[in-house]
Structures are given as C-alpha cells and as structure tokens.
Design a protein around this motif. Sequence first.
Motif, PDB file in Angstrom:
ATOM      1  N   ASN A 121       1.476 -32.619   8.568  1.00  0.00           N
ATOM      2  CA  ASN A 121       2.432 -31.726   8.342  1.00  0.00           C
ATOM      3  C   ASN A 121       3.666 -32.454   7.804  1.00  0.00           C
ATOM      4  N   ILE A 122       4.341 -31.688   6.902  1.00  0.00           N
ATOM      5  CA  ILE A 122       5.340 -32.257   6.235  1.00  0.00           C
ATOM      6  C   ILE A 122       6.552 -31.238   6.230  1.00  0.00           C
ATOM      7  N   THR A 123       7.760 -31.553   6.079  1.00  0.00           N
ATOM      8  CA  THR A 123       8.966 -31.054   5.820  1.00  0.00           C
ATOM      9  C   THR A 123       9.950 -31.315   4.875  1.00  0.00           C
ATOM     10  N   ILE A 124      10.166 -30.642   3.850  1.00  0.00           N
ATOM     11  CA  ILE A 124      10.992 -30.851   2.606  1.00  0.00           C
ATOM     12  C   ILE A 124      12.468 -30.084   2.814  1.00  0.00           C
ATOM     13  N   LYS A 125      13.507 -30.626   2.800  1.00  0.00           N
ATOM     14  CA  LYS A 125      14.774 -30.107   3.135  1.00  0.00           C
ATOM     15  C   LYS A 125      15.719 -30.210   1.553  1.00  0.00           C
ATOM     16  N   ASN A 126      16.607 -29.216   1.468  1.00  0.00           N
ATOM     17  CA  ASN A 126      17.465 -29.554   0.411  1.00  0.00           C
ATOM     18  C   ASN A 126      17.136 -30.057  -0.821  1.00  0.00           C
ATOM     19  N   SER A 127      16.039 -29.690  -1.426  1.00  0.00           N
ATOM     20  CA  SER A 127      15.535 -30.537  -2.718  1.00  0.00           C
ATOM     21  C   SER A 127      15.325 -29.492  -3.921  1.00  0.00           C
ATOM     22  N   THR A 128      15.343 -29.950  -4.834  1.00  0.00           N
ATOM     23  CA  THR A 128      15.105 -29.404  -6.294  1.00  0.00           C
ATOM     24  C   THR A 128      13.709 -29.836  -6.924  1.00  0.00           C
ATOM     25  N   ILE A 129      12.744 -29.095  -7.272  1.00  0.00           N
ATOM     26  CA  ILE A 129      11.882 -29.461  -7.949  1.00  0.00           C
ATOM     27  C   ILE A 129      11.797 -28.883  -9.473  1.00  0.00           C
ATOM     28  N   SER A 130      11.671 -29.732 -10.656  1.00  0.00           N
ATOM     29  CA  SER A 130      11.592 -28.684 -11.760  1.00  0.00           C
ATOM     30  C   SER A 130      10.696 -29.574 -12.949  1.00  0.00           C
ATOM     31  N   GLY A 131      10.421 -28.687 -13.788  1.00  0.00           N
ATOM     32  CA  GLY A 131       9.658 -29.409 -15.046  1.00  0.00           C
ATOM     33  C   GLY A 131       8.139 -30.096 -14.793  1.00  0.00           C
ATOM     34  N   CYS A 132       7.425 -29.613 -13.942  1.00  0.00           N
ATOM     35  CA  CYS A 132       6.012 -29.990 -13.628  1.00  0.00           C
ATOM     36  C   CYS A 132       5.027 -29.033 -13.307  1.00  0.00           C
ATOM     37  N   SER A 133       3.944 -29.329 -13.424  1.00  0.00           N
ATOM     38  CA  SER A 133       2.736 -28.208 -13.432  1.00  0.00           C
ATOM     39  C   SER A 133       2.754 -27.313 -12.096  1.00  0.00           C
ATOM     40  N   THR A 134       2.656 -28.283 -10.859  1.00  0.00           N
ATOM     41  CA  THR A 134       2.988 -27.435  -9.547  1.00  0.00           C
ATOM     42  C   THR A 134       4.017 -27.834  -8.905  1.00  0.00           C
ATOM     43  N   GLY A 135       4.924 -27.148  -8.305  1.00  0.00           N
ATOM     44  CA  GLY A 135       6.244 -27.112  -7.729  1.00  0.00           C
ATOM     45  C   GLY A 135       5.703 -28.058  -6.237  1.00  0.00           C
ATOM     46  N   VAL A 136       5.051 -27.215  -5.466  1.00  0.00           N
ATOM     47  CA  VAL A 136       4.727 -27.785  -4.196  1.00  0.00           C
ATOM     48  C   VAL A 136       3.241 -27.521  -3.957  1.00  0.00           C
ATOM     49  N   SER A 137       2.315 -28.161  -3.127  1.00  0.00           N
ATOM     50  CA  SER A 137       1.096 -27.759  -2.870  1.00  0.00           C
ATOM     51  C   SER A 137       0.691 -28.286  -1.483  1.00  0.00           C
ATOM     52  N   SER A 138       0.255 -27.387  -0.657  1.00  0.00           N
ATOM     53  CA  SER A 138      -0.329 -27.909   0.676  1.00  0.00           C
ATOM     54  C   SER A 138      -1.901 -27.692   0.472  1.00  0.00           C
TER      55      SER A 138
ATOM     56  N   GLN B 108       1.510 -23.525  -4.072  1.00  0.00           N
ATOM     57  CA  GLN B 108       0.117 -23.529  -3.820  1.00  0.00           C
ATOM     58  C   GLN B 108      -0.527 -23.834  -2.665  1.00  0.00           C
ATOM     59  N   ALA B 109      -1.220 -23.157  -2.129  1.00  0.00           N
ATOM     60  CA  ALA B 109      -2.143 -23.552  -0.797  1.00  0.00           C
ATOM     61  C   ALA B 109      -3.398 -23.230  -1.145  1.00  0.00           C
ATOM     62  N   LEU B 110      -4.282 -24.352  -0.538  1.00  0.00           N
ATOM     63  CA  LEU B 110      -5.781 -24.394  -0.968  1.00  0.00           C
ATOM     64  C   LEU B 110      -6.475 -25.278   0.161  1.00  0.00           C
ATOM     65  N   ARG B 111      -7.728 -24.934   0.010  1.00  0.00           N
ATOM     66  CA  ARG B 111      -8.792 -26.011   0.692  1.00  0.00           C
ATOM     67  C   ARG B 111      -9.388 -26.696  -0.306  1.00  0.00           C
ATOM     68  N   LYS B 112      -9.320 -27.816  -0.405  1.00  0.00           N
ATOM     69  CA  LYS B 112      -9.718 -28.701  -1.556  1.00  0.00           C
ATOM     70  C   LYS B 112     -11.284 -29.125  -1.085  1.00  0.00           C
ATOM     71  N   LYS B 113     -11.349 -29.680  -0.134  1.00  0.00           N
ATOM     72  CA  LYS B 113     -12.720 -30.038   0.586  1.00  0.00           C
ATOM     73  C   LYS B 113     -13.119 -29.100   1.673  1.00  0.00           C
ATOM     74  N   PRO B 114     -14.459 -28.759   1.505  1.00  0.00           N
ATOM     75  CA  PRO B 114     -15.044 -27.812   2.470  1.00  0.00           C
ATOM     76  C   PRO B 114     -14.835 -28.172   3.894  1.00  0.00           C
ATOM     77  N   GLU B 115     -14.998 -29.363   4.212  1.00  0.00           N
ATOM     78  CA  GLU B 115     -15.204 -29.783   5.697  1.00  0.00           C
ATOM     79  C   GLU B 115     -13.422 -29.348   6.189  1.00  0.00           C
ATOM     80  N   PHE B 116     -12.616 -29.297   5.771  1.00  0.00           N
ATOM     81  CA  PHE B 116     -11.321 -28.979   6.242  1.00  0.00           C
ATOM     82  C   PHE B 116     -11.017 -27.419   5.866  1.00  0.00           C
ATOM     83  N   GLY B 117      -9.925 -27.300   6.721  1.00  0.00           N
ATOM     84  CA  GLY B 117      -9.555 -25.681   7.108  1.00  0.00           C
ATOM     85  C   GLY B 117      -8.554 -25.239   5.878  1.00  0.00           C
ATOM     86  N   PRO B 118      -8.022 -24.187   5.714  1.00  0.00           N
ATOM     87  CA  PRO B 118      -7.386 -23.687   4.833  1.00  0.00           C
ATOM     88  C   PRO B 118      -5.741 -24.271   4.859  1.00  0.00           C
TER      89      PRO B 118
END
Length: 85
Positions: free
Chosen positions: A1-18, A39-49
């Motif tokens: 788990n991760i928490t991001i606070k008080n931040s700005t993201i710009s000019g990239c292909s994906t802002g945030v992904s879990s 973005q939120a996804l399951r990349k490896k089938p052995e893990f959950g969403p």
Amino acid sequence: NITIKNSTISGCSTGVSSKDRSLLNMEEMEIYRCGTGVQALRKKPEFGPAQVKAKALTLKEIARTYDIEAGSYFESSDTTIGKKP
C-alpha cells in the motif's frame, strides 16, 4: 500500500497506477496533461485486482481519465468505478 499527498503529476503517459492487489491512496492530488489519469489493473494472473482511493483529486487535460480494469476498484468523492472489495 502507498499514500501520496499534496502532489502534482504532469506530462506523462499515466498519472498514477495501482496493480496486482495494491492499494493506492491519494490526498490533494493534481494530475494534468497525461495520456491516462488513473489506472488500476491486475498485471499478473496470480495476484488480485488493484484499488485506488482518492480525496481531493483534480484531473485536467487528460486523454483518458480512468482506466480501471474489471475486478479493480476506484473511489473518489464524486466517482466510483468497480465493485468495492
């Protein structure tokens, strides 16, 4: 788990992904000029969403605001996508 606070993201292909059963918490975030905002996804089938929870999220100039894979979950004050785990 991760928490991001008080931040700005710009000019990239994906802002945030879990992925692969991770939980991303965001507070007071601004994401702009990105291909995909959140973005939120399951990349490896052995893990959950993935999960993303946002408080005070601002999205501007985003080509694709949300990319939430089936089974994954996104929640903010004004948007819910998917089924809460």
